[in-house]
Design a protein around this motif. Structure first.
Motif, PDB file in Angstrom:
ATOM      1  N   PRO A 126       0.811  -1.224   0.000  1.00  0.00           N
ATOM      2  CA  PRO A 126       0.000   0.000   0.000  1.00  0.00           C
ATOM      3  C   PRO A 126       0.844   1.274   0.000  1.00  0.00           C
ATOM      4  N   ILE A 127       0.285   2.311  -0.592  1.00  0.00           N
ATOM      5  CA  ILE A 127       0.824   3.670  -0.546  1.00  0.00           C
ATOM      6  C   ILE A 127      -0.239   4.507   0.175  1.00  0.00           C
ATOM      7  N   LYS A 171       3.149  11.633 -10.500  1.00  0.00           N
ATOM      8  CA  LYS A 171       3.667  11.307  -9.171  1.00  0.00           C
ATOM      9  C   LYS A 171       5.161  11.057  -9.286  1.00  0.00           C
ATOM     10  N   ILE A 172       5.902  11.466  -8.233  1.00  0.00           N
ATOM     11  CA  ILE A 172       7.340  11.217  -8.174  1.00  0.00           C
ATOM     12  C   ILE A 172       7.614  10.444  -6.893  1.00  0.00           C
ATOM     13  N   VAL A 183       5.956  10.729  -3.237  1.00  0.00           N
ATOM     14  CA  VAL A 183       5.853   9.531  -2.404  1.00  0.00           C
ATOM     15  C   VAL A 183       7.249   9.187  -1.899  1.00  0.00           C
ATOM     16  N   ALA A 184       7.345   8.999  -0.589  1.00  0.00           N
ATOM     17  CA  ALA A 184       8.612   8.590   0.007  1.00  0.00           C
ATOM     18  C   ALA A 184       8.598   7.081   0.176  1.00  0.00           C
ATOM     19  N   GLU A 185       9.518   6.407  -0.489  1.00  0.00           N
ATOM     20  CA  GLU A 185       9.596   4.951  -0.393  1.00  0.00           C
ATOM     21  C   GLU A 185      10.498   4.552   0.780  1.00  0.00           C
ATOM     22  N   GLY A 186      10.336   3.293   1.197  1.00  0.00           N
ATOM     23  CA  GLY A 186      11.240   2.723   2.211  1.00  0.00           C
ATOM     24  C   GLY A 186      11.029   3.229   3.614  1.00  0.00           C
ATOM     25  N   VAL A 187       9.842   3.715   3.972  1.00  0.00           N
ATOM     26  CA  VAL A 187       9.572   4.190   5.347  1.00  0.00           C
ATOM     27  C   VAL A 187       9.299   2.968   6.217  1.00  0.00           C
ATOM     28  N   GLU A 203       2.712  11.398   0.567  1.00  0.00           N
ATOM     29  CA  GLU A 203       2.387   9.979   0.589  1.00  0.00           C
ATOM     30  C   GLU A 203       3.645   9.191   0.944  1.00  0.00           C
ATOM     31  N   VAL A 204       3.424   8.023   1.583  1.00  0.00           N
ATOM     32  CA  VAL A 204       4.556   7.184   1.979  1.00  0.00           C
ATOM     33  C   VAL A 204       4.260   5.735   1.619  1.00  0.00           C
ATOM     34  N   GLN A 205       5.366   4.984   1.511  1.00  0.00           N
ATOM     35  CA  GLN A 205       5.269   3.554   1.224  1.00  0.00           C
ATOM     36  C   GLN A 205       6.396   2.863   1.954  1.00  0.00           C
TER      37      GLN A 205
END
Length: 766
Positions: free
Chosen positions: A535-536, A684-685, A720-724, A740-742
């Protein structure tokens, strides 16, 4: 030329026979000489006979008949006198000879009738003169008709029959003796005539044949003289040139500066002037068994192609050699160029794959076959070749070849371009240490920037695989494959380095091949393949806005296989399109069942983008699942765009027109991120997770997160920040402005509800 007059075509009076045109004309000429004499004899003898019977016979027999005959003979004499000065055609000759034969025989018949008419009026003395007249006239006419044999024979028959009948009428032995004498003389005369005519015919035909051959020889010589091929003949005993056609002289004029003779002096000159070592050439010319013979002679910068053949007589004996030759300097240069191109690379002038293969086989086959093989592949060349154009790529390859020549210039070292951006180096030893040093020199030389012109500087790298013989194999194919395995390991190690082959590399390669076979089978049956979703989450609402679709593969024996293992294999062996279509279809089908109507994000590989097939695959997936296009997000990386930016952007624009959203994944790790943001407006980036994980400890990573989040606000693009994975990381990205985070903090990848029971069973079984 032969003309055919079938014997008997005109019955009794035919004089025709099969003969040559030359013989017919010669007979005509002889008749023009002899027939006037025949007509004089006929006229004189006729008037003598008329004078003898003048007092006893009527005037119409003694005067009128010889007068008419004299007029006829005079007319024919005039005709033949004119024939002596004319140039008759063959048709005229045929007609004249046939006509003369008929007239001659007819005239003799008239004479016989006249003799029979005079006979009753004569006494013993006049009748004896009549016999004498017939005999002498017959013999004279026979000889005058020597070249009309058939007419002469018939005339003799008529005369002898006439005399025999008169003998029977007279009944005297003297007259009978005269008839027999005439018969014998006639037979003898015909025999002599036949023999003479045969000799005459042979002479005429021989002369005609000689003339014909002379004309043929003249024609042949003219043909040879005007041929576009240089021809010369040589006297076999003296080796003196006795004939040269015009083309030979013309070619000699073009190379006179290379010879000690001039073209006009060619005939009469020894053939030795063309050879530095004439003894060898003389030996070939002296023995006809050596012919035909081909040779190429170099005179200065010119090359002569020489072909020598034997001239033989009709009976087969050797007469003389004939030489045909040509200047083939340009042809030889072209042949050498073709031969060079067959063994050398046209762009870099290095030995090509064919030459390399032959050299490798020869070295491995030689005693002590100790060989080192370096397999060199350029890093980053394909990107430059695709983005900057093939002209730039070719210029870069030429500079690469020049640098390789500088560092691979040792004794017995062979440098080869195998093709594309692949090179190979053969070393004359199997020293691991020396091979490693040589490989490091290559990596260092090709890692330095390349200046193509005053405003372009490019930088690439090189990876090198090393294999040694006989340690790593004594066969060319085995050694090549193992050097290729070592090269693959060097690229996996991060490129810009070298690796020596080891058995474990072969084991890994075999495992990779088996993995490819298993993946191919799994895709064909869609067995063991799943799509998991991560999920994001929107930080403000706490709701799931989208889920990223991730491919997962469970093998019956090996269990779960990491995407890091099978996705690169799919990309390299051409299965990525099939794998991508599977993930896209499954993702759209699953998203269509989600109650929260969240978006679904599907990654697209670099090998899928820009091929013109992605649009059809996306359309088919949306159509079959019923998912609205605006709920689908396609994620692309910057690396994917770099492969073929123009076509990649065209695919993204087509997706945008369909209503599909487009996201830029792993932002910050590419080569020209800002340029891509300017070229295409992404929806989206996604900030690469490596920056998020290190942001708490490395201020520069936190600064990157802050800069990208601020850039997103200014561009109106969701970030979107990945790897949180931790609360601290979440607080940091929230403070930096990410919406947004993922990451694992909000949820790990999980299967779809329909696949969850099967996945649980597989995990328990494992």
């Amino acid at each position: 030329m032969n003309i055919s007059w079938p014997f008997g075509r005109e019955g009794w009076f035919s004089t025709a026979e099969i003969e040559s045109a030359e013989l017919a004309v010669a007979r005509y000429r002889r008749c023009a000489q002899h027939l006037p004499t025949m007509y004089v004899v006929l006229m004189v003898n006729a008037w003598l006979l008329a004078a003898v019977f003048a007092r006893q016979a009527p005037d119409w027999l003694s005067i009128f008949c010889p007068a008419v005959a004299s007029v006829f003979c005079a007319f024919r004499m005039r005709s033949w006198f004119q024939a002596r000065r004319s140039e008759p055609t063959l048709e005229h000759v045929q007609a004249a000879l046939t006509r003369t034969g008929r007239l001659s025989v007819g005239l003799v018949l008239v004479q016989a009738v006249w003799a029979f008419a005079l006979y009753p009026y004569g006494d013993e003395a006049t009748r004896s003169f009549l016999f004498f007249y017939i005999a002498t006239t017959t013999l004279s006419v026979i000889y005058c008709l020597a070249h009309l044999r058939v007419a002469a024979i018939r005339l003799a028959i008529i005369a002898n029959v006439t005399l025999l009948i008169l003998c029977l009428l007279s009944g005297t032995s003297i007259h009978l003796a005269a008839a027999v004498s005439l018969l014998v003389d006639s037979v003898g005369g015909i025999g002599v005539l036949t023999s003479t005519y045969r000799d005459f015919s042979k002479t005429v035909n021989a002369r005609a044949e000689e003339l014909r051959r002379a004309k043929e020889q003249e024609l042949l010589l003219r043909m040879i003289d005007n041929m576009p091929v240089a021809v010369m003949t040589v006297e076999p005993q003296t080796y003196i040139i006795n004939y040269a056609n015009q083309m030979s002289k013309a070619l000699i004029r073009s190379i006179e500066h290379l010879l000690p003779i001039r073209a006009d002096d060619l005939i009469g000159t020894s053939i030795d002037v063309f050879h530095r070592s004439p003894a060898h050439q003389r030996g070939i010319l002296a023995d006809p068994s050596n012919l035909p013979h081909n040779a190429r002679i170099r005179l200065g910068n010119e090359v002569l192609d020489l072909k020598i053949s034997a001239i033989t007589a009709r009976d087969g004996h050797y007469m003389a050699p004939m030489l045909t030759w040509a200047l083939v300097t340009k042809e030889v240069e072209a042949e050498n160029r073709i031969r060079h191109l067959a063994h050398y690379d046209a762009l870099t002038d290095l030995p090509n794959r064919v030459t390399f293969r032959r050299e490798l086989e020869e070295r491995l086959a030689s005693p002590g076959n100790r060989v080192g093989l370096l397999y060199v592949d350029l890093d980053g060349f394909k990107l430059i070749n695709d983005t900057r154009g093939h002209q730039t790529g070719d210029a870069l390859l030429q500079q690469v070849a020049a640098r390789l020549k500088m560092v691979c210039n040792g004794p017995a070292v062979t440098l080869t371009r195998l093709g594309g951006d692949e090179f190979a180096v053969l070393l004359p030893h199997d020293s691991c240490q020396q091979a490693k040093v040589q490989a490091d020199l290559i990596v260092a030389a090709l890692g330095a920037p390349f200046d193509l012109d005053y405003d372009r500087t490019l930088q690439i790298g090189a990876s090198v695989g090393i294999a040694l013989a006989p340690e790593h194999g004594g066969e060319p194919d085995i050694l090549l494959s193992r050097a290729d395995m070592a090269l693959y390991a060097a690229k996996e190690a991060g490129r810009g380095t070298s690796r020596l082959f080891s058995p474990d590399l072969e084991t890994r390669m075999q495992e990779r091949v088996r993995l490819e076979e298993r993946l191919r089978s799994a895709l064909a049956r869609e067995d063991g393949l799943f799509v998991f979703y991560q999920p994001i989450v929107d930080l403000q609402s706490g709701q799931v806005t989208s889920r990223e679709a991730l491919a997962r593969w469970h093998h019956a024996e090996q269990g779960w296989i990491s995407p890091g293992r099978f996705v690169p294999v799919a990309e390299q062996c051409g299965l990525i399109d099939q794998l991508g279509a599977f993930v896209l279809n499954r993702a759209c089908q699953s998203a269509a069942q989600w109650a929260d109507e969240a978006h679904v994000a599907v990654n697209v590989s670099a090998t899928q983008l820009g091929k013109g097939t992605l649009i059809d695959v996306v359309s088919a997936a949306l159509s079959s699942s019923g998912l609205p296009a605006e709920r689908l997000e396609i994620e692309v990386t910057e690396t994917a765009l770099l492969a073929d930016e123009h076509r990649g952007i065209q695919d993204l624009l087509a997706l945008r027109e369909m209503g599909v959203r487009v996201s830029l994944d792993d932002f910050g790790t590419g080569y020209s991120s800002l340029a891509h943001l300017r070229t295409f407006s992404f929806d989206k980036i996604k900030i690469d997770g490596s920056f998020v994980r290190d942001a708490l400890e490395r201020p520069e990573c936190a600064a990157v997160v802050r800069a990208i989040a601020d850039l997103g606000k200014r561009l109106g693009v969701r970030i979107v920040a990945e790897g949180v994975e931790t609360e601290d990381q979440l607080a940091l990205v929230r403070a930096e402005g990410c919406r947004e985070v993922q990451g694992y903090l909000y949820g790990r990848p999980a299967p779809a509800d329909t696949d969850a029971p099967l996945v649980a069973r597989l995990n328990r079984r494992r």
